[in-house]
Design a protein around this motif. Structure first.
Motif, PDB file in Angstrom:
ATOM      1  N   GLY A  14      30.671  46.573   6.568  1.00  0.00           N
ATOM      2  CA  GLY A  14      31.638  47.563   7.059  1.00  0.00           C
ATOM      3  C   GLY A  14      32.249  48.477   6.017  1.00  0.00           C
ATOM      4  N   SER A  15      31.991  48.219   4.726  1.00  0.00           N
ATOM      5  CA  SER A  15      32.596  49.124   3.739  1.00  0.00           C
ATOM      6  C   SER A  15      31.642  50.248   3.352  1.00  0.00           C
ATOM      7  N   GLY A  16      30.380  50.135   3.769  1.00  0.00           N
ATOM      8  CA  GLY A  16      29.409  51.157   3.389  1.00  0.00           C
ATOM      9  C   GLY A  16      29.648  52.475   4.122  1.00  0.00           C
ATOM     10  N   LEU A  17      28.828  53.439   3.747  1.00  0.00           N
ATOM     11  CA  LEU A  17      28.933  54.771   4.360  1.00  0.00           C
ATOM     12  C   LEU A  17      28.784  54.670   5.876  1.00  0.00           C
ATOM     13  N   ILE A  18      27.748  53.953   6.307  1.00  0.00           N
ATOM     14  CA  ILE A  18      27.439  53.872   7.735  1.00  0.00           C
ATOM     15  C   ILE A  18      28.333  52.849   8.433  1.00  0.00           C
ATOM     16  N   GLY A  19      28.553  51.705   7.775  1.00  0.00           N
ATOM     17  CA  GLY A  19      29.393  50.666   8.376  1.00  0.00           C
ATOM     18  C   GLY A  19      30.807  51.168   8.642  1.00  0.00           C
ATOM     19  N   TYR A  36      33.057  42.981   8.595  1.00  0.00           N
ATOM     20  CA  TYR A  36      32.625  41.987   7.613  1.00  0.00           C
ATOM     21  C   TYR A  36      31.985  42.688   6.432  1.00  0.00           C
ATOM     22  N   ASP A  37      32.353  42.224   5.212  1.00  0.00           N
ATOM     23  CA  ASP A  37      31.593  42.621   4.021  1.00  0.00           C
ATOM     24  C   ASP A  37      31.659  41.471   3.029  1.00  0.00           C
ATOM     25  N   ILE A  38      30.968  41.635   1.883  1.00  0.00           N
ATOM     26  CA  ILE A  38      30.716  40.452   1.056  1.00  0.00           C
ATOM     27  C   ILE A  38      31.760  40.209  -0.036  1.00  0.00           C
ATOM     28  N   ALA A  41      37.153  43.141  -2.465  1.00  0.00           N
ATOM     29  CA  ALA A  41      37.249  44.512  -2.986  1.00  0.00           C
ATOM     30  C   ALA A  41      36.554  45.475  -2.015  1.00  0.00           C
ATOM     31  N   LEU A  42      35.391  45.046  -1.482  1.00  0.00           N
ATOM     32  CA  LEU A  42      34.666  45.906  -0.535  1.00  0.00           C
ATOM     33  C   LEU A  42      35.457  46.070   0.764  1.00  0.00           C
ATOM     34  N   LEU A  43      36.130  45.003   1.179  1.00  0.00           N
ATOM     35  CA  LEU A  43      36.943  45.122   2.401  1.00  0.00           C
ATOM     36  C   LEU A  43      38.074  46.123   2.198  1.00  0.00           C
ATOM     37  N   GLU A  93      24.797  46.066  12.666  1.00  0.00           N
ATOM     38  CA  GLU A  93      24.485  45.651  11.291  1.00  0.00           C
ATOM     39  C   GLU A  93      24.238  46.886  10.418  1.00  0.00           C
ATOM     40  N   CYS A  94      24.953  46.932   9.287  1.00  0.00           N
ATOM     41  CA  CYS A  94      24.869  48.109   8.392  1.00  0.00           C
ATOM     42  C   CYS A  94      24.679  47.669   6.949  1.00  0.00           C
ATOM     43  N   ALA A  95      23.922  46.592   6.751  1.00  0.00           N
ATOM     44  CA  ALA A  95      23.659  46.089   5.393  1.00  0.00           C
ATOM     45  C   ALA A  95      22.607  46.978   4.721  1.00  0.00           C
ATOM     46  N   PRO A  96      22.383  46.775   3.402  1.00  0.00           N
ATOM     47  CA  PRO A  96      21.393  47.611   2.702  1.00  0.00           C
ATOM     48  C   PRO A  96      20.017  47.594   3.376  1.00  0.00           C
ATOM     49  N   GLU A  97      19.290  48.660   3.123  1.00  0.00           N
ATOM     50  CA  GLU A  97      18.006  48.903   3.810  1.00  0.00           C
ATOM     51  C   GLU A  97      16.875  48.027   3.240  1.00  0.00           C
ATOM     52  N   LYS A  98      17.013  46.719   3.428  1.00  0.00           N
ATOM     53  CA  LYS A  98      15.971  45.774   3.002  1.00  0.00           C
ATOM     54  C   LYS A  98      15.886  44.697   4.071  1.00  0.00           C
ATOM     55  N   PRO A 101      18.533  40.946   3.602  1.00  0.00           N
ATOM     56  CA  PRO A 101      19.905  40.776   4.115  1.00  0.00           C
ATOM     57  C   PRO A 101      19.972  40.892   5.635  1.00  0.00           C
ATOM     58  N   LYS A 102      19.142  41.730   6.206  1.00  0.00           N
ATOM     59  CA  LYS A 102      19.199  41.935   7.656  1.00  0.00           C
ATOM     60  C   LYS A 102      18.698  40.674   8.376  1.00  0.00           C
ATOM     61  N   GLN A 103      17.608  40.080   7.842  1.00  0.00           N
ATOM     62  CA  GLN A 103      17.097  38.834   8.447  1.00  0.00           C
ATOM     63  C   GLN A 103      18.131  37.713   8.314  1.00  0.00           C
ATOM     64  N   SER A 121      20.646  46.858  14.639  1.00  0.00           N
ATOM     65  CA  SER A 121      20.534  47.232  13.224  1.00  0.00           C
ATOM     66  C   SER A 121      20.620  48.745  13.065  1.00  0.00           C
ATOM     67  N   SER A 122      21.350  49.172  12.042  1.00  0.00           N
ATOM     68  CA  SER A 122      21.432  50.619  11.759  1.00  0.00           C
ATOM     69  C   SER A 122      20.226  51.100  10.956  1.00  0.00           C
ATOM     70  N   THR A 123      19.265  50.228  10.735  1.00  0.00           N
ATOM     71  CA  THR A 123      18.141  50.571   9.847  1.00  0.00           C
ATOM     72  C   THR A 123      17.590  51.977  10.075  1.00  0.00           C
ATOM     73  N   SER A 124      17.251  52.611   8.955  1.00  0.00           N
ATOM     74  CA  SER A 124      16.704  53.970   9.027  1.00  0.00           C
ATOM     75  C   SER A 124      15.202  53.959   9.261  1.00  0.00           C
ATOM     76  N   GLY A 125      14.590  52.783   9.197  1.00  0.00           N
ATOM     77  CA  GLY A 125      13.137  52.819   9.388  1.00  0.00           C
ATOM     78  C   GLY A 125      12.449  51.473   9.298  1.00  0.00           C
ATOM     79  N   HIS A 145      20.037  53.375  15.467  1.00  0.00           N
ATOM     80  CA  HIS A 145      20.064  54.213  14.258  1.00  0.00           C
ATOM     81  C   HIS A 145      20.962  55.425  14.465  1.00  0.00           C
ATOM     82  N   PRO A 146      22.029  55.503  13.659  1.00  0.00           N
ATOM     83  CA  PRO A 146      22.942  56.640  13.793  1.00  0.00           C
ATOM     84  C   PRO A 146      22.539  57.763  12.855  1.00  0.00           C
ATOM     85  N   TYR A 147      23.203  58.873  12.993  1.00  0.00           N
ATOM     86  CA  TYR A 147      23.059  59.963  12.029  1.00  0.00           C
ATOM     87  C   TYR A 147      24.398  60.124  11.333  1.00  0.00           C
TER      88      TYR A 147
HETATM   89  N1  LIG Z   1      23.163  56.666   4.499  1.00  0.00           N
HETATM   90  C1  LIG Z   1      22.716  57.238   5.611  1.00  0.00           C
HETATM   91  O1  LIG Z   1      22.744  58.467   5.776  1.00  0.00           O
HETATM   92  C2  LIG Z   1      22.172  56.382   6.734  1.00  0.00           C
HETATM   93  C3  LIG Z   1      21.987  56.967   8.001  1.00  0.00           C
HETATM   94  C4  LIG Z   1      21.561  56.162   9.059  1.00  0.00           C
HETATM   95  C5  LIG Z   1      21.298  54.804   8.840  1.00  0.00           C
HETATM   96  N2  LIG Z   1      21.466  54.272   7.590  1.00  0.00           N
HETATM   97  C6  LIG Z   1      21.200  52.833   7.430  1.00  0.00           C
HETATM   98  O2  LIG Z   1      22.440  52.126   7.468  1.00  0.00           O
HETATM   99  C7  LIG Z   1      22.352  50.955   6.652  1.00  0.00           C
HETATM  100  C8  LIG Z   1      23.469  50.992   5.619  1.00  0.00           C
HETATM  101  O3  LIG Z   1      23.307  52.140   4.804  1.00  0.00           O
HETATM  102  P1  LIG Z   1      24.513  52.761   3.945  1.00  0.00           P
HETATM  103  O4  LIG Z   1      24.057  54.105   3.514  1.00  0.00           O
HETATM  104  O5  LIG Z   1      25.788  52.615   4.671  1.00  0.00           O
HETATM  105  O6  LIG Z   1      24.495  51.785   2.675  1.00  0.00           O
HETATM  106  P2  LIG Z   1      25.737  51.376   1.752  1.00  0.00           P
HETATM  107  O7  LIG Z   1      25.133  50.874   0.485  1.00  0.00           O
HETATM  108  O8  LIG Z   1      26.740  52.473   1.699  1.00  0.00           O
HETATM  109  O9  LIG Z   1      26.392  50.149   2.546  1.00  0.00           O
HETATM  110  C9  LIG Z   1      25.807  48.873   2.625  1.00  0.00           C
HETATM  111  C10 LIG Z   1      26.916  47.865   2.889  1.00  0.00           C
HETATM  112  O10 LIG Z   1      26.342  46.575   3.081  1.00  0.00           O
HETATM  113  C11 LIG Z   1      27.103  45.629   2.339  1.00  0.00           C
HETATM  114  N3  LIG Z   1      26.265  44.485   2.054  1.00  0.00           N
HETATM  115  C12 LIG Z   1      25.556  44.205   0.945  1.00  0.00           C
HETATM  116  N4  LIG Z   1      24.917  43.013   1.098  1.00  0.00           N
HETATM  117  C13 LIG Z   1      25.269  42.557   2.331  1.00  0.00           C
HETATM  118  C14 LIG Z   1      24.952  41.396   3.047  1.00  0.00           C
HETATM  119  N5  LIG Z   1      24.156  40.454   2.538  1.00  0.00           N
HETATM  120  N6  LIG Z   1      25.501  41.219   4.267  1.00  0.00           N
HETATM  121  C15 LIG Z   1      26.302  42.172   4.809  1.00  0.00           C
HETATM  122  N7  LIG Z   1      26.645  43.295   4.165  1.00  0.00           N
HETATM  123  C16 LIG Z   1      26.114  43.485   2.933  1.00  0.00           C
HETATM  124  C17 LIG Z   1      27.521  46.385   1.108  1.00  0.00           C
HETATM  125  O11 LIG Z   1      28.615  45.732   0.470  1.00  0.00           O
HETATM  126  C18 LIG Z   1      27.886  47.737   1.711  1.00  0.00           C
HETATM  127  O12 LIG Z   1      29.211  47.752   2.217  1.00  0.00           O
HETATM  128  C19 LIG Z   1      20.950  50.973   6.041  1.00  0.00           C
HETATM  129  O13 LIG Z   1      20.091  50.192   6.819  1.00  0.00           O
HETATM  130  C20 LIG Z   1      20.565  52.443   6.122  1.00  0.00           C
HETATM  131  O14 LIG Z   1      19.167  52.654   6.130  1.00  0.00           O
HETATM  132  C21 LIG Z   1      21.916  55.014   6.536  1.00  0.00           C
END
Ligand SMILES: NC(=O)c1ccc[n+]([C@@H]2O[C@H](COP(=O)([O-])OP(=O)(O)OC[C@H]3O[C@@H](n4cnc5c(N)ncnc54)[C@H](O)[C@@H]3O)[C@@H](O)[C@H]2O)c1
Length: 322
Positions: A14-19, A36-38, A41-43, A93-98, A101-103, A121-125, A145-147
Motif C-alpha cells: 500500500g505504500s507504493g505508487l499503485i498501492g 499492508y506493507d513490509i 517506515a513504508l506504512l 495486490e500491488c507488490a513489485p512486478e515479480k 512476492p505475488k505468489q 493483482s495489479s500486475t502490468s503483464g 490492472h489499473p492505469y
Molecule cells: N507504476 C505504474 O505505472 C504501474 C501501473 C499499473 C500497474 N502497475 C503494477 O503495480 C504493481 C506495483 O507497482 P508500483 O509501481 O506501485 O511499485 P512500487 O515499487 O512503487 O510499490 C511496490 C510496493 O510493494 C511493497 N512490497 C515489497 N515487497 C512486498 C511484499 N513481499 N509483499 C507486499 N508488498 C511488498 C513495497 O514496499 C512497495 O510499497 C506492479 O505489479 C506493477 O507492475 C504499475
C-alpha cells in the motif's frame, strides 16, 4: 459472493505508487481498507501519500471535508499480513512486478482461510495462471490492472488465469463498475494486456521516427498530444474511423486510406528489441521538451504531474467520469 458483498478491502504493497493510489480510490468510495506493507517506515509513506491524494481531492471539491475524515477513519495500517487480511472480501495486490512476492501473497490468503475473497493483482503483464499456480483456490485469482494514477484513471483491465472462475470475473467486473471504474475483461491471457500493448505499439513507431531523424522527441509528443490524443480522451480508434468515413463509416475510411496504410506499414518499425543507445537519445529529447514547457505547464516531474492531475480532473468532469 456478489459485488455488493464487498465492503472491506486489503491493499497489499500500500505504500507504493499503485498501492497508495488504489487505497485512496477505495477509501474515497467508502470502503473499509486495510493497508499492508513490509515495514513501519513504508506504512508512514503510505499514510502520507494517501492523505496527500485525499487532500488534493478535497482541494478540488471532489470530496468534502467530512467525507475525507470518514475515508481516513476507515483506513487501517499494518505490517502483519494476518491482520491485514482479516475479514476482507477483496484483495488488491500491488507488490513489485515479480512472481515471487505475488505468489507468496496468494499463499498467505490460503493460509488465513480467505478462500472466497477475490485476489486481484495489479500486475502490468505477469500471467495470473503463474501467480495462482500454487494456490488451493486459483479460481478466485484475477488480474485488475489499473492505469496510473489509479484513483483518477477509470480503466481497469480484468484478466483471468486458466482456473479463474467466470463468476469471480463477473463479480469483479460489477464491483469495479459500481465503484465508478471502466472495467474491461480480457477473454484470453495476453502479455501486456490491451492498453499497454497499444501504448508500446505506438511508442515503437514514435521512437523509430526520432531515431530515423524524422522529428524530435518533443515534436513526436506534440503530434500525438495535439492531434489524435485530444480525440482519444473521447473515443477509441474504431469510433474515430467510423466518424471519419462519412456515410460509409469505418468501411469508408478503410477503403480510403487502407491501401496507403499498407504502404506505410511496410515502412514502419517492426523491431523486437529496443535499438542500442535509444534510451539516451529519448531521455535527452524529453529533457529538452520539459525545459521548453511554460512555467504554468510545469518543468519538473512533480510540477508536470500536478499539472496533469489538474487537467485530468477537468477532463474527467467533462466526460462524466468523476
Ligand atoms: N507504476 C505504474 O505505472 C504501474 C501501473 C499499473 C500497474 N502497475 C503494477 O503495480 C504493481 C506495483 O507497482 P508500483 O509501481 O506501485 O511499485 P512500487 O515499487 O512503487 O510499490 C511496490 C510496493 O510493494 C511493497 N512490497 C515489497 N515487497 C512486498 C511484499 N513481499 N509483499 C507486499 N508488498 C511488498 C513495497 O514496499 C512497495 O510499497 C506492479 O505489479 C506493477 O507492475 C504499475
Amino acid at each position: 459472493m456478489k459485488a455488493a458483498d464487498i465492503k472491506k478491502i486489503t491493499v497489499l504493497g500500500g505504500s507504493g505508487l499503485i498501492g497508495s493510489g488504489w487505497a485512496t480510490f477505495f477509501l474515497w468510495k467508502g470502503f473499509d481498507v486495510n493497508i499492508y506493507d513490509i515495514s513501519d517506515a513504508l506504512l508512514q509513506t503510505a499514510r502520507e501519500r494517501i492523505s496527500a491524494s485525499l487532500s488534493y481531492l478535497l482541494a478540488k471539491n471532489i470530496i468534502t471535508k467530512e467525507s475525507m475524515q470518514k475515508a481516513l477513519s476507515k483506513s487501517f495500517y499494518t505490517t502483519d499480513i494476518g491482520e491485514g487480511l482479516r475479514g476482507v472480501q477483496f484483495v488488491q495486490e500491488c507488490a513489485p512486478e515479480k512472481y515471487e512476492p505475488k505468489q507468496a501473497l496468494v499463499a498467505a490468503m490460503d493460509q488465513y482461510g480467505l478462500n472466497e475473497a477475490i485476489f486481484a493483482s495489479s500486475t502490468s503483464g505477469l500471467l495470473i495462471t503463474e501467480i495462482a499456480k500454487n494456490s488451493q483456490y486459483p479460481e478466485r485469482c484475477i488480474g485488475a490492472h489499473p492505469y496510473n494514477p489509479p484513483h483518477l484513471i477509470p480503466l481497469v483491465e480484468i484478466t483471468k488465469g486458466e482456473k479463474t472462475s467466470e463468476a469471480v470475473l463477473q463479480t469483479a467486473y460489477e464491483f469495479f463498475q459500481a465503484a465508478g471504474k471502466e472495467p474491461i475483461i480480457l477473454q484470453k491471457e495476453a502479455p501486456g494486456f490491451i492498453a499497454n500493448r497499444l501504448q508500446i505499439a505506438l511508442y515503437r513507431e514514435a521512437v523509430d521516427l526520432v531515431l530515423r531523424g524524422v522529428c524530435t522527441v518533443e515534436d513526436v509528443d506534440k503530434a500525438l498530444c495535439f492531434g489524435p490524443g485530444l480525440r482519444y480522451a473521447l473515443m477509441g480508434q474504431n469510433l474515430i474511423f467510423q466518424l471519419g468515413g462519412g456515410p460509409f463509416g469505418l468501411k469508408g475510411v478503410m477503403m480510403h486510406i487502407g491501401p496507403s496504410a499498407e504502404m506505410w506499414m511496410n515502412d514502419m518499425a517492426a523491431w523486437k528489441k529496443w535499438p542500442a543507445g535509444c534510451i539516451d537519445v529519448l531521455q535527452e529529447g524529453v529533457d529538452k521538451e520539459m525545459a521548453n514547457r511554460s512555467a504554468e505547464e510545469g518543468k519538473t516531474n512533480e510540477e508536470i504531474s500536478r499539472w496533469r492531475d489538474d487537467k485530468l480532473l477537468s477532463l474527467l468532469k467533462l466526460i462524466n467520469k468523476i
